[in-house]
Design a protein around this motif. Structure first.
Motif, PDB file in Angstrom:
ATOM      1  N   LYS A  88     -14.246  -4.005 -11.265  1.00  0.00           N
ATOM      2  CA  LYS A  88     -14.866  -2.856 -11.906  1.00  0.00           C
ATOM      3  C   LYS A  88     -13.840  -2.180 -12.809  1.00  0.00           C
ATOM      4  O   LYS A  88     -12.636  -2.366 -12.664  1.00  0.00           O
ATOM      5  CB  LYS A  88     -15.385  -1.869 -10.858  1.00  0.00           C
ATOM      6  CG  LYS A  88     -16.460  -2.453  -9.946  1.00  0.00           C
ATOM      7  CD  LYS A  88     -16.921  -1.422  -8.925  1.00  0.00           C
ATOM      8  CE  LYS A  88     -17.992  -2.005  -8.012  1.00  0.00           C
ATOM      9  NZ  LYS A  88     -18.433  -1.037  -6.973  1.00  0.00           N
ATOM     10  N   ASP A 121       0.837  -1.204   0.000  1.00  0.00           N
ATOM     11  CA  ASP A 121       0.000   0.000   0.000  1.00  0.00           C
ATOM     12  C   ASP A 121       0.873   1.255   0.000  1.00  0.00           C
ATOM     13  O   ASP A 121       0.614   2.224  -0.730  1.00  0.00           O
ATOM     14  CB  ASP A 121      -0.902   0.002   1.230  1.00  0.00           C
ATOM     15  CG  ASP A 121      -1.893  -1.153   1.219  1.00  0.00           C
ATOM     16  OD1 ASP A 121      -2.163  -1.676   0.106  1.00  0.00           O
ATOM     17  OD2 ASP A 121      -2.387  -1.539   2.295  1.00  0.00           O
ATOM     18  N   GLU A 143      -6.028  -9.619  -6.020  1.00  0.00           N
ATOM     19  CA  GLU A 143      -5.711  -8.851  -4.816  1.00  0.00           C
ATOM     20  C   GLU A 143      -5.222  -7.436  -5.158  1.00  0.00           C
ATOM     21  O   GLU A 143      -5.372  -6.487  -4.385  1.00  0.00           O
ATOM     22  CB  GLU A 143      -4.642  -9.577  -4.004  1.00  0.00           C
ATOM     23  CG  GLU A 143      -5.023 -10.980  -3.564  1.00  0.00           C
ATOM     24  CD  GLU A 143      -6.169 -10.969  -2.566  1.00  0.00           C
ATOM     25  OE1 GLU A 143      -6.400  -9.914  -1.926  1.00  0.00           O
ATOM     26  OE2 GLU A 143      -6.837 -12.015  -2.418  1.00  0.00           O
ATOM     27  N   ASP A 165      -6.962   2.031 -11.157  1.00  0.00           N
ATOM     28  CA  ASP A 165      -8.042   2.916 -11.597  1.00  0.00           C
ATOM     29  C   ASP A 165      -8.693   2.349 -12.862  1.00  0.00           C
ATOM     30  O   ASP A 165      -9.856   2.625 -13.136  1.00  0.00           O
ATOM     31  CB  ASP A 165      -7.477   4.309 -11.878  1.00  0.00           C
ATOM     32  CG  ASP A 165      -6.904   4.942 -10.614  1.00  0.00           C
ATOM     33  OD1 ASP A 165      -7.528   4.778  -9.544  1.00  0.00           O
ATOM     34  OD2 ASP A 165      -5.835   5.567 -10.710  1.00  0.00           O
ATOM     35  N   LEU A 223      -6.290  -5.612  -7.742  1.00  0.00           N
ATOM     36  CA  LEU A 223      -7.287  -4.812  -8.443  1.00  0.00           C
ATOM     37  C   LEU A 223      -7.690  -3.558  -7.654  1.00  0.00           C
ATOM     38  O   LEU A 223      -8.125  -2.555  -8.224  1.00  0.00           O
ATOM     39  CB  LEU A 223      -8.535  -5.670  -8.734  1.00  0.00           C
ATOM     40  CG  LEU A 223      -8.392  -6.695  -9.857  1.00  0.00           C
ATOM     41  CD1 LEU A 223      -9.632  -7.570  -9.937  1.00  0.00           C
ATOM     42  CD2 LEU A 223      -8.139  -6.005 -11.191  1.00  0.00           C
ATOM     43  N   GLU A 224      -7.515  -3.584  -6.325  1.00  0.00           N
ATOM     44  CA  GLU A 224      -7.924  -2.435  -5.506  1.00  0.00           C
ATOM     45  C   GLU A 224      -7.032  -1.216  -5.755  1.00  0.00           C
ATOM     46  O   GLU A 224      -7.404  -0.079  -5.473  1.00  0.00           O
ATOM     47  CB  GLU A 224      -7.880  -2.812  -4.024  1.00  0.00           C
ATOM     48  CG  GLU A 224      -6.496  -3.224  -3.548  1.00  0.00           C
ATOM     49  CD  GLU A 224      -6.470  -3.544  -2.058  1.00  0.00           C
ATOM     50  OE1 GLU A 224      -6.657  -2.598  -1.275  1.00  0.00           O
ATOM     51  OE2 GLU A 224      -6.279  -4.728  -1.723  1.00  0.00           O
ATOM     52  N   TYR A 225      -5.821  -1.470  -6.306  1.00  0.00           N
ATOM     53  CA  TYR A 225      -4.921  -0.356  -6.582  1.00  0.00           C
ATOM     54  C   TYR A 225      -5.163   0.250  -7.963  1.00  0.00           C
ATOM     55  O   TYR A 225      -4.565   1.284  -8.286  1.00  0.00           O
ATOM     56  CB  TYR A 225      -3.457  -0.824  -6.513  1.00  0.00           C
ATOM     57  CG  TYR A 225      -3.080  -1.439  -5.182  1.00  0.00           C
ATOM     58  CD1 TYR A 225      -3.115  -0.675  -4.016  1.00  0.00           C
ATOM     59  CD2 TYR A 225      -2.684  -2.772  -5.097  1.00  0.00           C
ATOM     60  CE1 TYR A 225      -2.766  -1.225  -2.794  1.00  0.00           C
ATOM     61  CE2 TYR A 225      -2.331  -3.329  -3.876  1.00  0.00           C
ATOM     62  CZ  TYR A 225      -2.379  -2.555  -2.726  1.00  0.00           C
ATOM     63  OH  TYR A 225      -2.037  -3.099  -1.526  1.00  0.00           O
ATOM     64  N   SER A 250      -8.435  -1.496 -15.276  1.00  0.00           N
ATOM     65  CA  SER A 250      -7.831  -2.822 -15.437  1.00  0.00           C
ATOM     66  C   SER A 250      -7.976  -3.268 -16.885  1.00  0.00           C
ATOM     67  O   SER A 250      -9.055  -3.136 -17.484  1.00  0.00           O
ATOM     68  CB  SER A 250      -8.494  -3.839 -14.506  1.00  0.00           C
ATOM     69  OG  SER A 250      -8.329  -3.437 -13.146  1.00  0.00           O
ATOM     70  N   VAL A 273     -17.174  -7.646  -8.178  1.00  0.00           N
ATOM     71  CA  VAL A 273     -15.861  -7.707  -7.544  1.00  0.00           C
ATOM     72  C   VAL A 273     -14.850  -6.923  -8.374  1.00  0.00           C
ATOM     73  O   VAL A 273     -13.957  -6.249  -7.844  1.00  0.00           O
ATOM     74  CB  VAL A 273     -15.419  -9.170  -7.368  1.00  0.00           C
ATOM     75  CG1 VAL A 273     -14.002  -9.241  -6.792  1.00  0.00           C
ATOM     76  CG2 VAL A 273     -16.402  -9.917  -6.483  1.00  0.00           C
TER      77      VAL A 273
END
Length: 811
Positions: free
Chosen positions: A762, A699, A727, A733, A729-731, A735, A760
């Motif tokens: 986006k 992070d 894991e 903006d 994908l949260e970083y 994909s 899950v």
């Protein structure tokens, strides 16, 4: 026709893909077509068409005009229907064809070499082979005969590597196999010389009025006798219309003179055999009478000698009138007794015939002449008529059993009546014989008054006269049998013999073979295309993604023709570079749509390795950097690092070293030859990559990178193999999910589809990589930049003749 994929219910057969795939096999189709057409052409020009000739015969019921009411030998047949059926069976029987083949010696074939094959010339050969009857001849191999001049010839053969050959004796039809000691032979002979070779024994005789051409070559071949008979039987057809005495015989063969001889000889042998059978009753009767005549003649001679000796010894030269009258009376009684005996014999013969036969139409029925009982003759005639009617029905009616049962009952009833009449008549005759014997006995007693010498003379004379009477009777019967035999004619009438009137060969349209050849090649091509399409589970066009997923397609990337993954850097004006610029524009539009400001993060992943994920990440980073944006490419595929090779960098330190606290961010960042582009390699492979990527240090790394760079490109592991990318994908903006043409399997998209459907994942889009404008099957699907883009690119690929033709056809 709409073909597609329902990503909720499953995949349907893609007819469009099947058509394009089949069209892509056009080279194989043309190659196969050329080969098959050549084979068909080669077979057509070698094809020798046969001839078909025929003959017509009719079956008659000819009655001998010499048969009268007083003729003791008669024939009764079952009518025309029974004869036609019998003739039909004879013509199609193997025994009959064996006689024809044997008669014409058709197991010997005379051949002459033509352009493509050896031709059967039959009697056109200027010579004839006469084989030794008891010898064995080789079968199945052609023996070459070369004429040196008008008087001599050379026999040669070459059996090659054969170790044994088959021989046959055409008299006994026995076959044997012998070992071959010498497979090559050449001998010279004169016409008429006896040929005594191991596998050929006989003489070659020159045909009359034939001309021998020097150095001309011919062949003779002995064929297996049974095989020769079978071949003629297969092409020999006999037709007969129902209830018609007319039979049509047809034969198909490659030699017309052989057809003519075979059919006419077949009819001749049939006619001969039928007449022989018709005369058999008379022949058997003549043989029997000849034996009886020989016996009676011997007895008559002995009795004549005895009479003469007695008269000379006793000097008796005259007989008294009373003795003469008495003798005449006794002789009259004897004649009457003989007549009764003949009637008893006739009754016994008729009775025996009725008891030993069931069918009275196909065999000869003994005459009822000499039987005084009229009812017997009437009932016998009725039985013959019923048998003839039964024979006709047997030829025309096949399944009506009740009709035959009724006829059999009628015949059986009449037979019982005749047998009862015979028994009654025999009883009456036997009673009369007893009375007649009594008269003879009384008359002979009167001789007691005659002198003993005269009585002995009369006894000898009576025996002589009786023998003479019997001899005369047999002579008359033999004359009748000879007359019947000589006057009989065959029931086979030749209406139209087989004849060569210039008939042509059987015409067959061989062009239809090319049609079959076309489909012979076309069907396998379509079948292969169907099977491959049915079992094909790979992506072949960008349009497939629209059918497989609801995730949007962000961009299409063509094939990379550069030596490394730096396609944008190496050829900044190429179509490939334009494709990545289009992706960059789409990403910027996406960021603007979602009101994203500041540093942006792009995550690049795929289903499995080899789909171009790293290639896409490198070039997206390059296109951002070339636009003047500070860009960093982070290699997060910790298990299989790649990005350092293309930039000629080392992977000794990287993200792993920073995440485990060994190195600071500035120590792991490496500058590249691309302006504004930095690289953070993955570094050494750790034992716990998943734990490192979800750590708090990760992070902090992303947060620190956002303060220094405008764009952060994350090259992550394939989601189909490990869960690391999910894991990360949260970083992101945005994909990017990379799929590759003719490589990515359709069912690999199931996981990402489910994640996107459940929310899950986006802001994800597809990148279609390695797109070939021709497609897998040689045809485009409508994607690309067209002629407009070619004006701005360094390399314009020229289309070949077939591609231009296809393009015009598609337009």
């Amino acid at each position: 026709m709409e073909d597609g994929f329902d990503f909720q219910n499953g995949q349907n057969f893609d007819f469009k893909e099947f058509v394009f795939r089949a069209l892509s096999y056009w080279k194989w189709f043309l190659l196969g077509l050329c080969i098959v057409f050549y084979v068909v052409y080669y077979q057509n020009i070698r094809r020798e068409f046969p001839y078909t000739l025929g003959a017509s015969i009719t079956v008659q019921d000819d009655k001998n005009p010499l048969f009268t009411a007083t003729t003791s030998l008669v024939f009764n047949y079952g009518g025309i229907s029974g004869k036609v059926q019998e003739v039909l069976l004879n013509l199609t029987s193997r025994k009959h064809h064996e006689k024809v083949v044997d008669s014409l010696k058709l197991y010997i074939t005379y051949l002459k070499q033509g352009r493509f094959y050896k031709t059967d010339i039959y009697k056109q050969a200027p010579f004839e082979f006469e084989g030794k009857i008891e010898s064995y001849q080789i079968i199945g191999h052609a023996i070459k005969i070369t004429f040196l001049n008008e008087n001599s010839f050379q026999i040669s053969y070459d059996f090659g590597e054969l170790e044994e050959v088959v021989l046959q004796n055409f008299q006994s039809k026995d076959v044997k196999t012998v070992n071959l000691s010498e497979g090559i032979l050449s001998e010279t002979y004169n016409f008429g010389d006896y040929i005594d070779l191991p596998f050929l024994k006989g003489r070659i005789i020159k045909r009359e009025q034939s001309k021998i051409v020097s150095q001309s070559e011919y062949f003779i071949r002995f064929n297996n006798f049974d095989s020769t008979v079978s071949s003629f039987m297969q092409s020999y057809i006999v037709r007969n219309e129902s209830n018609s005495p007319l039979l049509t015989v047809r034969l198909t063969n490659k030699n017309k003179p052989k057809i003519v001889d075979y059919i006419n000889t077949s009819i001749f042998i049939l006619d001969r055999d039928q007449l022989q059978r018709k005369n058999q009753y008379a022949i058997n009767t003549i043989e029997f009478i000849d034996k009886q005549l020989s016996r009676v003649k011997g007895e008559l001679t002995k009795k004549a000698d005895s009479l003469n000796d007695f008269m000379r010894t006793n000097k008796i030269f005259d007989i008294e009138s009373e003795s003469a009258l008495l003798t005449a009376k006794i002789e009259e009684y004897k004649d009457e007794k003989e007549l009764f005996n003949e009637q008893l014999l006739a009754l016994d013969l008729l009775k025996n015939y009725l008891n030993t036969n069931n069918d009275y139409s196909d065999l000869q029925v003994p005459s009822t002449t000499g039987i005084s009982e009229g009812n017997i003759g009437v009932n016998v005639s009725k039985i013959v008529l019923l048998s003839a009617e039964k024979s006709k029905l047997a030829y025309s009616v096949r399944n009506n059993v009740s009709v035959f049962d009724d006829l059999n009952r009628q015949i059986g009833a009449l037979k019982l009546v005749v047998l009862e009449n015979i028994a009654s008549e025999k009883f009456n005759i036997q009673s009369q014989l007893k009375a007649l014997n009594s008269k003879i006995y009384n008359s002979e007693r009167e001789f007691s008054t005659i002198p003993e010498s005269q009585q002995r003379l009369r006894a000898i004379e009576r025996e002589y006269l009786l023998s003479q009477s019997t001899y005369d009777l047999y002579l008359a019967k033999r004359g009748e049998a000879d007359l019947i035999k000589a006057s009989n004619v065959s029931d086979i009438v030749l209406i139209e013999p087989a004849k060569d009137t210039g008939q042509g060969r059987n015409a067959v349209n061989l062009n239809i073979r090319y049609v079959f050849a076309f489909f012979t090649v076309l069907i396998p091509v379509f079948l292969v295309a169907f099977i491959v399409t049915f079992f094909d589970n790979k992506l072949h066009a960008p349009g497939d993604l629209e059918k497989l997923s609801s995730i949007p397609l962000l961009g299409v990337i063509g094939q990379n023709d550069t030596p490394n993954n730096l396609a944008v850097f190496n050829k900044s004006q190429s179509a490939m570079a334009e494709a990545f610029r289009a992706i960059r524009s789409s990403l910027q539009f996406m960021y603007k749509k979602h009101d994203l400001e500041g540093s942006k993060t792009v995550l690049v992943t795929s289903s499995i390795s080899g789909e171009g994920k790293t290639f896409t990440a490198i070039n997206i980073a390059s296109v951002f950097a070339l636009s003047g944006k500070r860009t960093v490419l982070v290699g997060l595929d910790l298990r299989k690092p790649k990005i350092f090779d293309d930039f000629e960098l080392k992977n000794e330190i990287g993200v792993v070293n920073h995440l485990i606290g060994q190195k600071s961010l500035s120590e792991i960042v490496q500058h590249t030859k691309v302006e504004n582009l930095d690289i953070i390699t993955s570094g050494p492979i750790p034992p716990n990559p998943s734990e490192l990527l979800i750590s708090e240090t990760m992070d902090n790394l992303i947060a620190e990178l956002k303060t220094k760079y405008d764009y952060i490109i994350l090259d992550t592991p394939p989601v189909g193999l490990v869960a690391d990318a999910l894991e990360l994908l949260e970083y992101a903006d945005a994909s990017l999910y990379v799929v590759r043409q003719d490589y990515t399997q359709k069912d690999m998209l199931t996981l990402i589809n489910e994640k996107h459907k459940n929310g899950v994942v986006k802001n994800i889009s597809f990148i279609y990589n390695f797109y070939n404008l021709k497609g897998k099957y040689g045809y485009g699907y409508g994607y690309g930049y067209g002629d407009y883009a070619n004006g701005y690119h360094d390399v314009v690929e020229k289309k070949g003749f077939f591609n231009n033709l296809i393009s015009k056809f598609k337009k």
